[in-house]
Design an enzyme around this catalytic site. Structure first.
Site, PDB file in Angstrom:
ATOM      1  N   LYS A 167       0.846  -1.353  -0.129  1.00  0.00           N
ATOM      2  CA  LYS A 167      -0.016   0.034   0.027  1.00  0.00           C
ATOM      3  C   LYS A 167       0.838   1.158   0.073  1.00  0.00           C
ATOM      4  O   LYS A 167       2.023   1.198   0.794  1.00  0.00           O
ATOM      5  CB  LYS A 167      -0.746   0.077   1.360  1.00  0.00           C
ATOM      6  CG  LYS A 167      -1.860  -1.043   1.232  1.00  0.00           C
ATOM      7  CD  LYS A 167      -2.657  -1.155   0.430  1.00  0.00           C
ATOM      8  CE  LYS A 167      -3.851  -2.374   0.556  1.00  0.00           C
ATOM      9  NZ  LYS A 167      -4.787  -2.504  -0.678  1.00  0.00           N
ATOM     10  N   ASN A 168       0.487   2.403  -0.447  1.00  0.00           N
ATOM     11  CA  ASN A 168       1.140   3.378  -0.608  1.00  0.00           C
ATOM     12  C   ASN A 168       1.432   4.162   0.657  1.00  0.00           C
ATOM     13  O   ASN A 168       2.430   4.938   0.831  1.00  0.00           O
ATOM     14  CB  ASN A 168       0.460   4.670  -1.451  1.00  0.00           C
ATOM     15  CG  ASN A 168       0.799   4.305  -3.001  1.00  0.00           C
ATOM     16  OD1 ASN A 168       1.607   3.568  -3.486  1.00  0.00           O
ATOM     17  ND2 ASN A 168      -0.260   4.874  -3.945  1.00  0.00           N
ATOM     18  N   SER A 169       0.599   3.951   1.448  1.00  0.00           N
ATOM     19  CA  SER A 169       0.509   4.319   3.024  1.00  0.00           C
ATOM     20  C   SER A 169       1.561   3.606   3.688  1.00  0.00           C
ATOM     21  O   SER A 169       1.899   4.128   4.934  1.00  0.00           O
ATOM     22  CB  SER A 169      -0.887   4.152   3.810  1.00  0.00           C
ATOM     23  OG  SER A 169      -1.058   2.746   3.689  1.00  0.00           O
ATOM     24  N   ARG A 170       2.344   2.712   3.171  1.00  0.00           N
ATOM     25  CA  ARG A 170       3.125   1.967   3.910  1.00  0.00           C
ATOM     26  C   ARG A 170       2.279   0.847   5.038  1.00  0.00           C
ATOM     27  O   ARG A 170       3.187   0.077   5.801  1.00  0.00           O
ATOM     28  CB  ARG A 170       4.292   2.623   4.550  1.00  0.00           C
ATOM     29  CG  ARG A 170       5.163   3.466   3.655  1.00  0.00           C
ATOM     30  CD  ARG A 170       5.695   2.665   2.646  1.00  0.00           C
ATOM     31  NE  ARG A 170       6.768   1.887   3.290  1.00  0.00           N
ATOM     32  CZ  ARG A 170       7.601   0.872   2.332  1.00  0.00           C
ATOM     33  NH1 ARG A 170       7.303   0.669   1.230  1.00  0.00           N
ATOM     34  NH2 ARG A 170       8.509   0.231   3.041  1.00  0.00           N
ATOM     35  N   LEU A 171       1.244   0.994   5.043  1.00  0.00           N
ATOM     36  CA  LEU A 171       0.454  -0.003   5.899  1.00  0.00           C
ATOM     37  C   LEU A 171       0.125  -1.239   5.071  1.00  0.00           C
ATOM     38  O   LEU A 171      -1.105  -1.471   4.813  1.00  0.00           O
ATOM     39  CB  LEU A 171      -0.787   0.853   6.516  1.00  0.00           C
ATOM     40  CG  LEU A 171      -0.711   1.907   7.401  1.00  0.00           C
ATOM     41  CD1 LEU A 171      -1.984   2.486   7.493  1.00  0.00           C
ATOM     42  CD2 LEU A 171       0.243   1.728   8.628  1.00  0.00           C
TER      43      LEU A 171
END
Length: 191
Positions: A167-171
């Site tokens: 995920k782009n959010s790094r989550l």
């Protein structure tokens, strides 16, 4: 969800997004004869009875390592869908009939290479390798290329399968399936 079903779903989605055949490429890791991990890229042939099948020379380093320690791991990285799948499991040799089926599906040059060379052995030069290949190609021109004795495949029966969706959010979303007491148990993992 059954992790094999989830794998097949992700695999299908990657193939539809990625028109190259690299979706089948995976990293096969084994325990080296010297105790160090060893990894190389191979091609997943198919899933048979919930086991992952790859083929190749069993007299190669990977074949000897698997014979010595019947455990292996596969890692898939799919660029288009930004997903990773890690599989760990127990290894068994596939049947001779199945090996023959896979060998017959190979293109002619791949068959010649498998029948002519001992994978991973030292060579004197690339030009010598090419000359030997061309000589064998000429010699075998109108003949059937039979399954070499050292060529077969392995089936990896998974005990663990981890799915990670980046995920782009790094989550990143991670789920681990472990085969415990004849059933799959799932656990969510932190990114």
């Amino acid at each position: 969800m059954n992790p094999i079903t989830l794998f097949e779903q992700w695999f299908s989605e990657e193939k539809s997004q990625n028109n190259r055949k690299l979706s089948n490429a995976c990293c096969l890791s084994t325990v080296g004869l010297d105790g160090y991990p060893n990894a190389r890229f191979v091609s997943l042939k198919e899933i048979v009875e919930d086991s992952f099948v790859v083929t190749g020379s069993l007299s190669s380093r990977k074949g000897r390592e698997i014979e010595n320690h019947k455990k292996a791991a596969l890692t898939f990285w799919w660029t288009s869908s930004e997903r990773q799948v890690r599989i760990q499991g127990d290894v068994t040799k596939i049947s001779q009939a199945l090996a023959k089926t896979y060998f017959e599906q190979r293109n002619r040059d791949s068959k010649i290479v498998a029948a002519t060379f001992t994978q991973g052995e030292e060579i004197q030069s690339i030009s010598q390798l090419k000359e030997q290949f061309e000589a064998q190609k000429t010699e075998l021109e109108n003949r059937e290329i039979k399954l070499p004795e050292n060529w077969s495949g392995i089936s990896i029966q998974p005990i663990r399968i981890e799915f990670m969706e980046f995920k782009n959010s790094r989550l990143h979303e991670r789920i681990l399936y472990q085969h415990v007491e004849n059933r799959w148990k799932s656990t969510l993992l932190q990114p």
